[in-house]
Structures are given as structure tokens and as C-alpha cells.
Design a protein around this motif. Structure first.
Motif, PDB file in Angstrom:
ATOM      1  N   MET A  17      33.280  34.211  44.771  1.00 23.11           N
ATOM      2  CA  MET A  17      33.795  35.416  45.418  1.00 23.11           C
ATOM      3  C   MET A  17      34.801  36.128  44.506  1.00 23.11           C
ATOM      4  O   MET A  17      34.796  37.356  44.407  1.00 23.11           O
ATOM      5  CB  MET A  17      34.444  35.064  46.753  1.00 23.11           C
ATOM      6  N   ALA A  18      35.638  35.362  43.847  1.00 21.28           N
ATOM      7  CA  ALA A  18      36.612  35.963  42.919  1.00 21.28           C
ATOM      8  C   ALA A  18      35.893  36.662  41.777  1.00 21.28           C
ATOM      9  O   ALA A  18      36.302  37.750  41.359  1.00 21.28           O
ATOM     10  CB  ALA A  18      37.551  34.898  42.382  1.00 21.28           C
ATOM     11  N   MET A  19      34.842  36.060  41.281  1.00 23.32           N
ATOM     12  CA  MET A  19      34.094  36.686  40.190  1.00 23.32           C
ATOM     13  C   MET A  19      33.411  37.965  40.672  1.00 23.32           C
ATOM     14  O   MET A  19      33.358  38.958  39.946  1.00 23.32           O
ATOM     15  CB  MET A  19      33.055  35.722  39.607  1.00 23.32           C
ATOM     16  N   MET A  20      32.909  37.956  41.911  1.00 21.89           N
ATOM     17  CA  MET A  20      32.294  39.162  42.454  1.00 21.89           C
ATOM     18  C   MET A  20      33.348  40.257  42.653  1.00 21.89           C
ATOM     19  O   MET A  20      33.096  41.426  42.348  1.00 21.89           O
ATOM     20  CB  MET A  20      31.579  38.840  43.772  1.00 21.89           C
ATOM     21  N   GLU A  21      34.534  39.872  43.153  1.00 21.88           N
ATOM     22  CA  GLU A  21      35.621  40.842  43.312  1.00 21.88           C
ATOM     23  C   GLU A  21      36.044  41.383  41.948  1.00 21.88           C
ATOM     24  O   GLU A  21      36.311  42.572  41.805  1.00 21.88           O
ATOM     25  CB  GLU A  21      36.812  40.201  44.010  1.00 21.88           C
ATOM     26  N   TRP A  22      36.103  40.490  40.975  1.00 21.52           N
ATOM     27  CA  TRP A  22      36.469  40.909  39.620  1.00 21.52           C
ATOM     28  C   TRP A  22      35.470  41.932  39.098  1.00 21.52           C
ATOM     29  O   TRP A  22      35.846  42.980  38.586  1.00 21.52           O
ATOM     30  CB  TRP A  22      36.525  39.692  38.699  1.00 21.52           C
ATOM     31  N   ALA A  23      34.189  41.617  39.229  1.00 24.70           N
ATOM     32  CA  ALA A  23      33.147  42.511  38.723  1.00 24.70           C
ATOM     33  C   ALA A  23      33.185  43.850  39.462  1.00 24.70           C
ATOM     34  O   ALA A  23      33.083  44.910  38.835  1.00 24.70           O
ATOM     35  CB  ALA A  23      31.778  41.856  38.869  1.00 24.70           C
ATOM     36  N   ALA A  24      33.348  43.792  40.782  1.00 22.46           N
ATOM     37  CA  ALA A  24      33.383  45.034  41.564  1.00 22.46           C
ATOM     38  C   ALA A  24      34.605  45.868  41.195  1.00 22.46           C
ATOM     39  O   ALA A  24      34.503  47.086  41.018  1.00 22.46           O
ATOM     40  CB  ALA A  24      33.395  44.710  43.054  1.00 22.46           C
ATOM     41  N   SER A  25      35.741  45.219  41.060  1.00 25.23           N
ATOM     42  CA  SER A  25      36.967  45.943  40.714  1.00 25.23           C
ATOM     43  C   SER A  25      36.852  46.555  39.324  1.00 25.23           C
ATOM     44  O   SER A  25      37.220  47.709  39.102  1.00 25.23           O
ATOM     45  CB  SER A  25      38.165  44.993  40.778  1.00 25.23           C
ATOM     46  N   PHE A  26      36.332  45.773  38.406  1.00 22.82           N
ATOM     47  CA  PHE A  26      36.181  46.270  37.034  1.00 22.82           C
ATOM     48  C   PHE A  26      35.197  47.430  36.991  1.00 22.82           C
ATOM     49  O   PHE A  26      35.460  48.457  36.378  1.00 22.82           O
ATOM     50  CB  PHE A  26      35.736  45.138  36.114  1.00 22.82           C
ATOM     51  N   ALA A  27      34.063  47.271  37.666  1.00 26.71           N
ATOM     52  CA  ALA A  27      33.045  48.325  37.654  1.00 26.71           C
ATOM     53  C   ALA A  27      33.574  49.588  38.323  1.00 26.71           C
ATOM     54  O   ALA A  27      33.361  50.700  37.818  1.00 26.71           O
ATOM     55  CB  ALA A  27      31.783  47.841  38.363  1.00 26.71           C
ATOM     56  N   THR A  28      34.278  49.416  39.434  1.00 25.81           N
ATOM     57  CA  THR A  28      34.818  50.579  40.141  1.00 25.81           C
ATOM     58  C   THR A  28      35.814  51.331  39.272  1.00 25.81           C
ATOM     59  O   THR A  28      35.781  52.557  39.189  1.00 25.81           O
ATOM     60  CB  THR A  28      35.495  50.138  41.450  1.00 25.81           C
ATOM     61  N   SER A  29      36.698  50.583  38.613  1.00 27.58           N
ATOM     62  CA  SER A  29      37.699  51.252  37.779  1.00 27.58           C
ATOM     63  C   SER A  29      37.050  51.898  36.558  1.00 27.58           C
ATOM     64  O   SER A  29      37.426  52.989  36.153  1.00 27.58           O
ATOM     65  CB  SER A  29      38.776  50.274  37.340  1.00 27.58           C
TER      66      SER A  29
END
Length: 185
Positions: free
Chosen positions: A126-138
Motif C-alpha cells: 500500500m505504501a508503494m502504491m501511495e508512493w507511486a500515486a503521489s509521485f505520478a500526481t505531482s
């Protein structure tokens, strides 16, 4: 043009999400290890209790044999043999119950450890998915913000409003250098 501030904020947010997930994973893994250690301790305690019970059964049967011998009774057949067989059967039942109780406890700790390990794995994913989503969004936001800014700048350079064309000019116009000119489009 990309907005580096948005990208940096995204990277920091992504790193914080990954760090939080990694910390949660580590905490759950530690709890799982404690549960596994508890299972091992319960099994060891059960083995020691069984050993102690076997020793007490042997002592009790030895006393019975000594009492029968002192009374002049044969321990090969008859009532003394039945009494010894009963003592041995009760001892075997005690050993079974001790083993069963400790194995149930150990099984529960093993199940708890497996559940905690699964939660730890899920927390990390879940942390990796949040990381990827946050990075992609930014990253997308930073690039879109830059592209939007570029599009906005080109729109500011020329445009129409109603019957008026706005053409950039270098003048002392108080409205920012745009002079409306009438058009009949």
C-alpha cells in the motif's frame, strides 16, 4: 515548462508515504516475530510440562509397586496390575491434554504471526502504491501546470472577446499593453 516545486513536493510526499509504510511494515513484522517466539515458548513449556508429568507418573507407579511388594502382592496379575494400568492410562490422558492445550495455544500464535506478516506485506504494498500515486500526481501536475502556464501565456498574447481582437502592442496603455481593435469577423 514544468513546475519543479510541484515535482519536489510530490517527491517529498511520496518519500513520506513510503517511509510511513515501511515503518508500519517493520512494526507488524516485529509483532509477527513476537507471536512466533510466543508459539515456540508455548511449545517448549508444553514439552517441559509433559516431561514433568511423565516423571510424576513414573514416581507414582513406582510407589504403587513398592506398596504392593511390601504388602506381598504380585504386580504381574490381578488387582495391582489393573491399578497400575489405570494409573498409566490416567497419566497418558494427562499427557495428551497437556500437549493438546499447548499446541492449541501455539497454533493461535502461529496464526497470529501469519496474519501480522500478511498485514505487514499489505502495508508495504500500500505504501508503494501511495508512493507511486503521489509521485505520478505531482509529476503530472508539475508538467501540466507548466504546460498550462505556457498555454495561458500564449492566450494572453492574443485573443478575441466578442467583436474585439486583442493584439499585443508595446504602448503605455494602462490595461497591460493590449489595445482592443474593432473587428467584423
Amino acid at each position: 515548462m514544468c513546475n519543479p516545486a510541484l515535482i519536489i513536493v510530490g517527491i517529498i510526499g511520496a518519500a513520506m508515504a513510503a517511509s510511513k509504510g515501511k515503518a508500519q511494515e517493520k512494526q507488524l513484522e516485529t509483532q509477527a516475530e513476537i507471536a512466533r517466539n510466543n508459539a515456540t515458548a508455548v511449545r517448549t513449556e508444553g514439552a517441559l510440562k509433559q516431561s514433568d508429568t511423565r516423571r510424576r507418573i513414573q514416581i507414582a507407579m513406582g510407589r504403587q509397586l513398592a506398596a504392593y511388594g511390601a504388602a506381598g502382592l504380585s504386580s504381574i496379575s490381578g488387582t495391582p496390575t489393573d491399578a497400575l494400568a489405570g494409573s498409566q492410562a490416567r497419566g497418558a490422558e494427562d499427557l495428551f491434554n497437556i500437549n493438546l492445550a499447548h499446541e492449541r495455544q501455539a497454533y493461535n500464535f502461529d496464526a497470529q504471526a501469519a496474519n501480522l506478516q500478511g498485514q505487514a506485506n499489505a502495508a508495504f504494498r500500500m505504501a508503494m502504491m501511495e508512493w507511486a500515486a503521489s509521485f505520478a500526481t505531482s509529476a503530472i501536475g508539475g508538467m501540466a501546470g507548466g504546460a498550462g502556464g505556457a498555454a495561458g501565456a500564449s492566450q494572453m498574447n492574443a485573443g478575441t472577446y466578442g467583436n474585439y481582437n486583442f493584439v499585443p502592442q508595446t504602448s503605455t496603455n494602462p490595461y497591460g499593453g493590449y489595445t482592443p481593435s474593432a473587428s467584423t469577423r
